[in-house]
Design a protein around this motif. Structure first.
Motif, mmCIF file in Angstrom:
data_model
loop_
_atom_site.group_PDB
_atom_site.id
_atom_site.type_symbol
_atom_site.label_atom_id
_atom_site.label_comp_id
_atom_site.label_asym_id
_atom_site.label_seq_id
_atom_site.Cartn_x
_atom_site.Cartn_y
_atom_site.Cartn_z
ATOM 1 N N SER A 155 0.809 -1.219 0.000
ATOM 2 C CA SER A 155 0.000 0.000 0.000
ATOM 3 C C SER A 155 0.840 1.267 0.000
ATOM 4 O O SER A 155 0.377 2.310 -0.472
ATOM 5 C CB SER A 155 -0.918 0.017 1.237
ATOM 6 N N VAL A 156 2.058 1.201 0.528
ATOM 7 C CA VAL A 156 2.844 2.413 0.742
ATOM 8 C C VAL A 156 4.049 2.513 -0.181
ATOM 9 O O VAL A 156 4.278 3.550 -0.813
ATOM 10 C CB VAL A 156 3.309 2.494 2.219
ATOM 11 N N SER A 212 -7.252 5.830 4.594
ATOM 12 C CA SER A 212 -7.934 5.773 5.894
ATOM 13 C C SER A 212 -9.442 5.647 5.800
ATOM 14 O O SER A 212 -10.126 5.794 6.805
ATOM 15 C CB SER A 212 -7.578 7.020 6.711
ATOM 16 N N GLY A 213 -9.984 5.359 4.635
ATOM 17 C CA GLY A 213 -11.422 5.189 4.538
ATOM 18 C C GLY A 213 -11.925 3.868 5.051
ATOM 19 O O GLY A 213 -13.127 3.603 5.106
ATOM 20 N N GLU A 214 -10.999 2.978 5.474
ATOM 21 C CA GLU A 214 -11.419 1.658 5.966
ATOM 22 C C GLU A 214 -12.072 1.788 7.327
ATOM 23 O O GLU A 214 -11.752 2.655 8.115
ATOM 24 C CB GLU A 214 -10.208 0.749 6.083
ATOM 25 N N HIS A 266 -7.317 -3.844 4.773
ATOM 26 C CA HIS A 266 -6.571 -3.456 3.575
ATOM 27 C C HIS A 266 -5.609 -4.543 3.103
ATOM 28 O O HIS A 266 -5.193 -4.545 1.948
ATOM 29 C CB HIS A 266 -5.795 -2.152 3.822
ATOM 30 N N THR A 267 -5.260 -5.496 3.990
ATOM 31 C CA THR A 267 -4.308 -6.543 3.596
ATOM 32 C C THR A 267 -4.922 -7.547 2.631
ATOM 33 O O THR A 267 -4.192 -8.319 2.006
ATOM 34 C CB THR A 267 -3.771 -7.287 4.835
ATOM 35 N N ILE A 268 -6.250 -7.564 2.530
ATOM 36 C CA ILE A 268 -6.910 -8.475 1.582
ATOM 37 C C ILE A 268 -7.788 -7.710 0.597
ATOM 38 O O ILE A 268 -8.635 -8.306 -0.085
ATOM 39 C CB ILE A 268 -7.758 -9.536 2.316
ATOM 40 N N ALA A 269 -7.595 -6.388 0.513
ATOM 41 C CA ALA A 269 -8.488 -5.556 -0.311
ATOM 42 C C ALA A 269 -8.481 -5.990 -1.775
ATOM 43 O O ALA A 269 -9.546 -6.089 -2.411
ATOM 44 C CB ALA A 269 -8.079 -4.092 -0.188
ATOM 45 N N SER A 312 -14.866 -11.438 3.850
ATOM 46 C CA SER A 312 -14.541 -11.169 5.254
ATOM 47 C C SER A 312 -15.751 -10.699 6.028
ATOM 48 O O SER A 312 -16.740 -10.230 5.448
ATOM 49 C CB SER A 312 -13.431 -10.114 5.351
ATOM 50 N N SER A 313 -15.657 -10.820 7.362
ATOM 51 C CA SER A 313 -16.674 -10.331 8.287
ATOM 52 C C SER A 313 -15.979 -9.550 9.393
ATOM 53 O O SER A 313 -14.951 -9.991 9.926
ATOM 54 C CB SER A 313 -17.459 -11.495 8.900
#
Length: 299
Positions: free
Chosen positions: A104-105, A296-298, A242-245, A255-256
């Motif tokens: 991501s970065v 940061s929208g997660e 985000h790690t599985i986005a 996911s849940s």
């Protein structure tokens, strides 16, 4: 008293020796002794206790060092800023971050630097939170990005990236509701990081308190290994969203959100204090901060 007096005092305190401080600063040993004597006279008390060839800080000396160090760092930072003022930031910048944040970065950060500040060379260190904190304290990395975990309600004010942990598994056989109580995690064979990992410690702490017996069928610090076992072995993961986005977009994973209680992950960015932060390092820190806040929208 001037800044060189403070620098001499601080170096003697760090090295525990007037002789070593003199060598380090390029001064004669009597000069160091004279400077310390002048400071002791000005501050009306001994700064050091002499023990053979070494010296140890007195109570007054300890207080003086606490006050002197921030002043010296500020002066060093000003000097660094002025030396670099007339040129673009350049040089090597070491960044430590966990595997989950690298996709991501790092690509976006490197692309920005190559386009706009090609004189900055990025050096990436991959590790988990405890290791990154150690690297920062030792001056190995200039910028550290790592995760912290907290149970309960999430206060997102000031955080760069925050999320609730989720239970994740293969989308093709997913029949779990959008939210799942923590106690139900006992029903799933889990692949989790090793015990020293921050996420694992947070999950285990909640499980112990709630007397939930988790079924951990495998441990893997590698995100790739966790994903492969989840895909091919009928296992489930506990992850930040985000790690599985990307896999969720491709309908590979589903996911849940874990609730009652939720476990919140937030990401912090910390810069090293062992040396003045270069313009290049500050530029990298600012750009990494912007990238993280863009994610940061997660929830």
């Amino acid at each position: 008293m001037d800044i060189e007096h403070l620098r001499t005092f601080a170096r003697a305190a760090e090295l525990g020796s007037f002789t070593k401080a003199a060598v380090s600063l390029g001064l004669a040993q009597p000069t160091v002794s004279r400077i310390i004597g002048e400071l002791e006279a000005a501050w009306d008390g001994p700064l050091f206790y002499r023990t053979g060839r070494r010296v140890a800080l007195s109570e007054l000396g300890q207080e003086a060092l606490l006050r002197a160090q921030p002043l010296l760092r500020e002066v060093e930072q000003m000097s660094e800023d002025l030396r670099a003022f007339s040129r673009l930031p350049s040089g090597s910048v070491a960044v430590g971050l966990p595997p989950s944040l690298i996709p991501s970065v790092v690509p976006e950060l490197l692309n920005q630097l190559r386009r706009e500040l090609s004189g900055i060379r990025l050096r990436v260190y991959e590790g988990f939170s405890e290791q990154i904190e150690h690297w920062l304290s030792e001056g190995v990395v200039d910028v550290g990005i790592y995760s912290k975990y907290k149970e309960g309600s999430l206060n997102s004010g000031g955080l760069m990236l925050h999320s609730h942990l989720v239970l994740a598994g293969v989308a093709a056989r997913w029949d779990v509701p959008d939210e799942i109580d923590f106690d139900r995690l006992a029903e799933f064979p889990l692949v989790l990081p090793a015990l020293t990992n921050g996420l694992r410690m947070a999950v285990d702490a909640v499980a112990r308190r709630r007397k939930v017996e988790l079924t951990v069928v495998a441990e893997a610090d590698s995100i790739l290994a966790q994903k492969e076992m989840t895909l091919n072995c009928g296992c489930y993961m506990i992850k930040a969203p985000h790690t599985i986005a990307n896999e969720k977009k491709d309908n590979i994973f589903a996911s849940s959100v874990i609730r009652n209680p939720s476990i919140n992950r937030h990401v912090v960015l910390v810069t090293g204090q062992q040396k003045p932060l270069s313009r290049a390092a500050r530029e990298v820190a600012a750009r990494a901060t912007a990238i993280l806040r863009g994610l940061s929208g997660e929830t």
